[in-house]
Scaffold this active site. Sequence first.
Site, PDB file in Angstrom:
ATOM      1  N   GLU A 129     -21.462 -18.578  26.953  1.00  0.00           N
ATOM      2  CA  GLU A 129     -20.073 -18.412  26.506  1.00  0.00           C
ATOM      3  C   GLU A 129     -19.079 -18.829  27.642  1.00  0.00           C
ATOM      4  OE1 GLU A 129     -19.533 -14.231  25.490  1.00  0.00           O
ATOM      5  OE2 GLU A 129     -20.665 -14.593  23.642  1.00  0.00           O
ATOM      6  N   PRO A 130     -18.846 -19.945  28.162  1.00  0.00           N
ATOM      7  CA  PRO A 130     -18.070 -20.318  29.461  1.00  0.00           C
ATOM      8  C   PRO A 130     -16.724 -20.339  28.998  1.00  0.00           C
ATOM      9  CG  PRO A 130     -19.195 -22.271  28.412  1.00  0.00           C
ATOM     10  CD  PRO A 130     -19.813 -21.043  27.493  1.00  0.00           C
ATOM     11  N   GLY A 131     -15.927 -19.904  30.023  1.00  0.00           N
ATOM     12  CA  GLY A 131     -14.445 -20.188  29.466  1.00  0.00           C
ATOM     13  C   GLY A 131     -13.998 -20.915  30.798  1.00  0.00           C
ATOM     14  N   CYS A 148      10.902 -13.267  41.974  1.00  0.00           N
ATOM     15  CA  CYS A 148      11.450 -12.309  42.598  1.00  0.00           C
ATOM     16  C   CYS A 148      10.194 -11.190  42.986  1.00  0.00           C
ATOM     17  CB  CYS A 148      12.658 -11.535  42.066  1.00  0.00           C
ATOM     18  SG  CYS A 148      13.729 -12.814  41.935  1.00  0.00           S
ATOM     19  N   GLU A 149       9.182 -11.564  43.679  1.00  0.00           N
ATOM     20  CA  GLU A 149       8.162 -10.926  44.297  1.00  0.00           C
ATOM     21  C   GLU A 149       7.768 -11.644  45.689  1.00  0.00           C
ATOM     22  OE1 GLU A 149       6.246  -7.985  43.315  1.00  0.00           O
ATOM     23  OE2 GLU A 149       7.792  -7.712  41.418  1.00  0.00           O
ATOM     24  N   ARG A 206      -2.828 -15.438  39.404  1.00  0.00           N
ATOM     25  CA  ARG A 206      -4.140 -15.236  39.927  1.00  0.00           C
ATOM     26  C   ARG A 206      -3.917 -15.094  41.493  1.00  0.00           C
ATOM     27  NH1 ARG A 206      -7.640 -18.244  40.318  1.00  0.00           N
ATOM     28  NH2 ARG A 206      -9.273 -16.935  39.805  1.00  0.00           N
ATOM     29  N   GLY A 210     -18.876 -16.437  32.472  1.00  0.00           N
ATOM     30  CA  GLY A 210     -18.762 -16.109  33.911  1.00  0.00           C
ATOM     31  C   GLY A 210     -19.077 -17.002  35.022  1.00  0.00           C
ATOM     32  N   TYR A 228      -7.056 -19.412  32.757  1.00  0.00           N
ATOM     33  CA  TYR A 228      -6.236 -18.210  32.970  1.00  0.00           C
ATOM     34  C   TYR A 228      -5.066 -18.477  33.951  1.00  0.00           C
ATOM     35  CZ  TYR A 228     -11.042 -16.346  31.874  1.00  0.00           C
ATOM     36  OH  TYR A 228     -12.011 -16.276  31.142  1.00  0.00           O
TER      37      TYR A 228
HETATM   38  C1  LIG Z   1     -13.925 -13.717  29.341  1.00  0.00           C
HETATM   39  C2  LIG Z   1     -15.109 -13.775  28.863  1.00  0.00           C
HETATM   40  C3  LIG Z   1     -16.078 -15.052  28.834  1.00  0.00           C
HETATM   41  C4  LIG Z   1     -15.652 -16.327  29.698  1.00  0.00           C
HETATM   42  O1  LIG Z   1     -15.607 -16.111  30.902  1.00  0.00           O
HETATM   43  P1  LIG Z   1     -15.410 -16.962  32.027  1.00  0.00           P
HETATM   44  O2  LIG Z   1     -15.619 -16.644  33.496  1.00  0.00           O
HETATM   45  O3  LIG Z   1     -14.065 -17.741  31.715  1.00  0.00           O
HETATM   46  O4  LIG Z   1     -16.794 -17.856  31.605  1.00  0.00           O
HETATM   47  C5  LIG Z   1     -17.070 -14.964  28.107  1.00  0.00           C
HETATM   48  N1  LIG Z   1     -17.536 -13.954  26.955  1.00  0.00           N
HETATM   49  C6  LIG Z   1     -17.031 -12.849  27.163  1.00  0.00           C
HETATM   50  C7  LIG Z   1     -17.245 -11.715  26.054  1.00  0.00           C
HETATM   51  C8  LIG Z   1     -15.575 -12.685  27.728  1.00  0.00           C
HETATM   52  O5  LIG Z   1     -14.763 -11.535  27.664  1.00  0.00           O
END
Ligand SMILES: *Cc1c(COP(=O)(O)O)cnc(C)c1O
Length: 440
Positions: free
Chosen positions: A300-302, A371-372, A340, A258, A400
């Site tokens: 858990e970074p995304g 078309c929005e 987004r 997050g 994302y």
């Molecule tokens: C989406 C998610 C993440 C990653 O979130 P980011 O904001 O992309 O870092 C980590 N853990 C879980 C369980 C998630 O659903």
Amino acid sequence: MVTQVSPESLSLFPETARIGSNGHLYLADLDVAALAREFGTPLYIYDAATMETRCRCYQEALASSYPAASQTAYAAKAFLCTALARWIAAAGLDLDVVSGGELYIALHAGFPPARIHFHGNNKSTDELVLALDAGVGRIVVDNLDELARLSHLAAQRAKAVPIWLRLSPNVDAHTHAYRKTGLLDSKFGFPMANGDAARAARQALQDPYIDLVGLHAHVGSQIFETTPFIETVEVLLDFAAELRAEGLDLRELSPGGGWGVRYTPSDPPAPIAPYVASLSRAVAAGCRARGLALPRLILEPGRSLVGPAGVALYTVGGRKAIAGVRTYLSVDGGMADNIRPALYGSEYTAIVANKADHPSQERVTLAGKFCESGDLLARDVLLPRVEPGDLLAVPVSGAYNLAMSSNYNQAPRPAVILVRDGTARLILRRETYEDLLARD
Ligand SMILES: *Cc1c(COP(=O)(O)O)cnc(C)c1O
């Protein structure tokens, strides 16, 4: 909101970005105008060096600030394909998946199943079976029905399943409402206030086919302050301490992902290392205060791993100037590859990739081709004079965007390339019109 495009905004681009003597944007020593000719637009470009730096930043910050075992797990839902899964495996990270589809791609890529964590608030029986048969490392259980279903499936296989429980810590992360996931009123995780979390833990501890290894929470996304994460850690550790007498041995702890990234110069900087360090300190001190042994800490970074590594490249088609109102520049992509702005009101900047050294002259709104009326990629961006055929590069497009992409208006999805040291590799080919008929 005016977004000033200055050399400063190259800082939002991948770390290998520079302006060549021809005035073009270069990534990993490659002229993006040449990439556009070779691969077409819209084109998504991932810079390997930037991903590597960010992965290393997480791993090194954890290793230096947390005095016990730790691991970084990439949240695949930010962007996944076979090449990326292999890249993440080679970088030594674990992988979070949230669906059978993500799990399928990870397994196809040869990602070691024991290093995969399976999240999600409504995993189907088929998805659980796929995960169990593959030997996925952790199932992150989200509700009591799932716990019962999983126990039954594990009993059939006569093998205990290692799980985490996802708790809903009732922590308010200050971010867009759609990105908050840790409040009591959330579809995710076991609420603590009504006793569900404790009930789930007791049930898991008494179940011979469930091995309760750890606790998890994920309170939201695009968060710039450490407070919600530290509050989450405190809540999880309180819970672990409370249930210790009933046999809960907290071997692993995951306060989720997050961490935010800067999309525009008006966003605050979001360095990874201090965030990881303060979280590590909170876990270590919190465990000490409660007499708990230090669990393995998993982050858990995304977004913060892949967001800034990605650049979206578009070609400008039409220009529409409405005197005294607004000038629209329409590009060949939009909400089908980046929902987004329409979904969250997210803001972006852009530069003209083939005129990156020209001074800004006009304020324009970048419109998608779908078309929005809400299909606008960026409002009020200051750019040099742009003509049809010019290339627009939008930074921080790695997370994302494609993960949420669609075929709206029957648009074929863009190609994706990975660039490194002067070489570009096609990792997802552009969809074709035939692909649109493949399931029809
Ligand atoms: C989406 C998610 C993440 C990653 O979130 P980011 O904001 O992309 O870092 C980590 N853990 C879980 C369980 C998630 O659903």
